[in-house]
Design an enzyme around this catalytic site. Structure first.
Site, mmCIF file in Angstrom:
data_model
loop_
_atom_site.group_PDB
_atom_site.id
_atom_site.type_symbol
_atom_site.label_atom_id
_atom_site.label_comp_id
_atom_site.label_asym_id
_atom_site.label_seq_id
_atom_site.Cartn_x
_atom_site.Cartn_y
_atom_site.Cartn_z
ATOM 1 N N TYR A 157 12.124 0.986 -26.352
ATOM 2 C CA TYR A 157 12.401 -0.387 -26.802
ATOM 3 C C TYR A 157 13.603 -0.457 -27.741
ATOM 4 O O TYR A 157 13.783 -1.439 -28.455
ATOM 5 C CB TYR A 157 11.181 -0.960 -27.534
ATOM 6 C CG TYR A 157 10.004 -1.325 -26.646
ATOM 7 C CD1 TYR A 157 9.722 -0.612 -25.483
ATOM 8 C CD2 TYR A 157 9.157 -2.373 -26.975
ATOM 9 C CE1 TYR A 157 8.639 -0.932 -24.681
ATOM 10 C CE2 TYR A 157 8.061 -2.699 -26.183
ATOM 11 C CZ TYR A 157 7.816 -1.972 -25.027
ATOM 12 O OH TYR A 157 6.735 -2.291 -24.248
ATOM 13 N N LYS A 209 5.697 12.267 -20.829
ATOM 14 C CA LYS A 209 5.995 12.445 -19.400
ATOM 15 C C LYS A 209 7.083 13.503 -19.353
ATOM 16 O O LYS A 209 8.168 13.302 -18.810
ATOM 17 C CB LYS A 209 6.459 11.103 -18.808
ATOM 18 C CG LYS A 209 6.631 11.102 -17.307
ATOM 19 C CD LYS A 209 5.347 11.266 -16.525
ATOM 20 C CE LYS A 209 5.635 11.360 -15.038
ATOM 21 N NZ LYS A 209 4.474 11.827 -14.265
ATOM 22 N N ASP A 242 0.414 9.643 -16.749
ATOM 23 C CA ASP A 242 -0.385 9.309 -15.563
ATOM 24 C C ASP A 242 -1.784 9.908 -15.678
ATOM 25 O O ASP A 242 -2.789 9.246 -15.356
ATOM 26 C CB ASP A 242 0.328 9.744 -14.267
ATOM 27 C CG ASP A 242 1.093 11.056 -14.401
ATOM 28 O OD1 ASP A 242 1.160 11.590 -15.526
ATOM 29 O OD2 ASP A 242 1.612 11.554 -13.399
ATOM 30 N N ASP A 266 2.118 0.933 -25.349
ATOM 31 C CA ASP A 266 1.919 -0.472 -24.982
ATOM 32 C C ASP A 266 1.062 -0.568 -23.720
ATOM 33 O O ASP A 266 0.074 -1.316 -23.659
ATOM 34 C CB ASP A 266 3.290 -1.116 -24.757
ATOM 35 C CG ASP A 266 3.211 -2.629 -24.699
ATOM 36 O OD1 ASP A 266 2.185 -3.189 -25.126
ATOM 37 O OD2 ASP A 266 4.167 -3.255 -24.219
ATOM 38 N N ASP A 270 -3.167 -1.815 -23.261
ATOM 39 C CA ASP A 270 -3.690 -2.894 -22.413
ATOM 40 C C ASP A 270 -4.850 -2.361 -21.570
ATOM 41 O O ASP A 270 -5.853 -3.047 -21.362
ATOM 42 C CB ASP A 270 -2.599 -3.438 -21.485
ATOM 43 C CG ASP A 270 -1.990 -4.739 -22.011
ATOM 44 O OD1 ASP A 270 -1.851 -4.846 -23.246
ATOM 45 O OD2 ASP A 270 -1.676 -5.628 -21.205
#
Ligand SMILES: NC(=O)c1ccc[n+]([C@@H]2O[C@H](COP(=O)([O-])OP(=O)(O)OC[C@H]3O[C@@H](n4cnc5c(N)ncnc54)[C@H](O)[C@@H]3O)[C@@H](O)[C@H]2O)c1
Length: 374
Positions: A157, A209, A242, A266, A270
Site C-alpha cells: 500500500y 509469499k 495461500d 487485509d 476479511d
C-alpha cells in the site's frame, strides 16, 4: 498526543475526596454509508460506560468523506491531520461511495491518517462469541480466538508507482511494494509482544509469499527469524499466504497471533471476520504503539452501500472497536465491561441484526448492549 484534560467535579474543604474527572477528546469521523449509522451507536455505549467509570468523552465530529468530496473535491480538508493530532484517539465508521473510485476514498482519508500518525500496527481480533454460529461446522464459542496483526504503513500500500500511456490502449501501470527492515522489524516485534501479553497459545504465525516474492518477502522471513530469536518462549510458524488461507478454514483454532503485510493482513482479516460469523463483529485498531500520535479505531467492514440507510447494520464491530479504544486509553475495566456486555447480548441471542440471522434493528442491538452495561 496531548494529556487528557481534567475538570473538577466537586470542591469542598477537603473532607470529601475530590476526584478529578478525566475528559478525553475523541475525534469522530462517521464517514459514509453505514458508518453514519454505527458510529452514533458506539457513542451511546461510550457515554454510558464513561458515566460508570467516572470519565467524560468530548466528541469532536468531523463530517469528512464522500459528501465532503462531492462538495469540495476532496475527502477531507487540507488541514485535517492538524485538526486530528491533538485528540486522544480517533473513532472512524467507514469510507466508500459507489460513485467515487475506491482508491480515491481510501487514499483521500484513511491511508493519509494511518501514515501521518505512524499507525503501523493494524490489530484485528477474530473471536467466535458463544451463541454465534461460524460458517465452519462444529465450532463452539471461544474455539476461534486469534488476532491478525497487519503492517499498516508500507508494503503493497506504499503508493509507489505510476502510469505510462495513461488511458490509451497500450496503457502500462506499475505499482511497487516497499518493505523496509525497520517496518518489518517493528510489526513483527509488536506481534510477539502481543502474543506474550495475551498469554494464550503463545504462538506467532508469519504469513508471506516468499516462494514467489523472493526479495521483499525474503527480507520479511529473515527479519522474522531474527526477532523470533529474542522471544524463545513463543512458538513460531511460517506459512505462505495461500496455505494460511487454507488453514484458517481447516484449523482456525490453532492460531494465536498472525502477522502479515498490509495486503495479506487485509485479505486474511476479511476471511477471519467471515469465520467468526459476520463482518458485523470484526473490530480493529490502527495503533501508533509509541503513542506519539493518536491511534484510530474502526470496524473492519466498509460502508456497505447495499444495506446503508435501512437501519439494519450490525453496530457490534464498531462498539467492539470502541472497546479497543478504551483499552488503548488505559481504561481496561471499561473496555472489559463493554466486551462483557456485547458477549452477554450475543449469548442471549434475542437482539440480532439480519447478518446474524435476526430481525432486530441497529438501535435495538445497541439497546441490548446498553441494558447489560448496567
Ligand atoms: N475501512 C473502510 O472504510 C473500508 C473497508 C472496506 C471497504 N470499504 C469501502 O466500502 C465500500 C463497500 O465495500 P464492500 O462492499 O467491499 O465491503 P463492506 O464491508 O462494506 O460490505 C461487504 C458485505 O458485508 C456486509 N456488511 C458489512 N458490514 C456489515 C455490518 N456491520 N452489518 C451487517 N452486514 C455488514 C455488507 O452488507 C456487504 O454485503 C467500498 O467503497 C469500499 O471501498 C471501506
Amino acid at each position: 498526543m496531548r494529556n487528557a484534560g481534567e475538570a473538577r467535579v466537586r470542591l469542598s474543604l477537603g473532607y470529601n475526596s475530590v476526584e478529578p474527572m478525566k475528559t478525553l477528546t475523541i475525534a469522530v469521523i462517521a464517514g459514509d454509508g453505514v458508518g453514519k449509522e454505527v458510529v452514533p451507536q458506539s457513542k451511546r455505549v461510550l457515554d454510558a460506560v464513561a458515566k460508570k467509570h467516572g470519565v467524560a468523552f468530548a466528541f469532536q465530529d468531523f463530517d469528512w468523506g464522500a459528501d465532503h468530496f462531492f462538495r469540495w473535491g476532496r475527502m477531507m480538508p487540507a488541514g485535517a491531520i492538524d485538526l486530528l493530532q491533538p485528540c486522544d484517539a480517533i473513532l472512524l465508521g467507514a469510507v466508500g461511495h459507489p460513485e467515487i473510485p475506491d482508491h480515491t476514498t481510501l487514499n483521500g482519508l484513511l491511508l493519509p491518517i494511518r501514515r501521518s500518525f505512524d499507525q503501523y500496527a493494524n490489530v484485528r481480533p477474530a473471536y467466535l462469541y458463544p451463541g454465534v454460529k461460524s460458517p465452519l461446522a462444529g465450532l463452539k464459542g471461544g474455539e476461534i480466538d486469534f488476532v491478525v496483526v497487519r503492517e499498516n504503513t508500507e508494503g503493497e500500500y506504499a503508493q509507489v508507482g505510476g502510469r505510462v500511456y495513461a488511458l490509451q490502449p497500450e496503457e502500462v501501470a506499475i505499482q511497487t511494494s516497499v518493505f523496509t527492515r525497520r517496518g518489518i522489524e517493528r510489526i513483527v516485534r509488536f506481534a510477539f509482544e502481543l502474543a506474550a501479553r495475551r498469554g494464550k497459545k503463545m504462538r506467532v504465525t508469519s504469513v508471506t509469499k516468499s516462494n514467489a516474492l523472493g526479495y521483499s518477502m525474503d527480507l520479511w522471513d529473515r527479519t522474522f527469524s531474527e526477532v523470533a530469536g529474542k522471544f524463545p518462549e513463543i512458538q513460531t510458524e511460517s506459512l505462505l499466504v495461500d496455505a494460511a488461507a487454507m488453514n484458517f478454514v481447516r484449523r482456525p483454532e490453532s492460531f494465536d497471533v498472525v502477522v502479515g503485510s498490509n495486503l495479506f493482513g487485509d485479505i486474511l482479516s476479511d476471511l477471519s471476520a467471515a469465520l467468526i460469523g459476520s463482518m458485523g463483529l470484526a473490530a480493529s485498531a490502527n495503533l501508533d504503539p509509541s503513542r506519539r500520535f493518536p491511534s484510530m479505531f474502526e470496524p473492519v467492514h466498509g460502508s456497505a452501500p447495499d444495506i446503508a440507510g435501512k437501519g439494519i447494520v450490525n453496530p457490534l464491530a464498531t462498539i467492539l472497536s470502541a472497546a479497543m479504544m478504551l483499552e488503548h486509553l488505559e481504561m481496561n475495566a471499561a473496555a472489559r465491561d463493554v466486551e462483557r456486555a456485547v458477549a452477554a447480548a450475543l449469548a442471549e441471542g434475542k437482539a440480532r441484526t439480519p447478518d446474524l440471522g435476526g430481525a432486530s434493528s441497529t438501535e435495538e442491538v445497541t439497546d441490548a448492549v446498553l441494558a447489560r452495561l448496567g
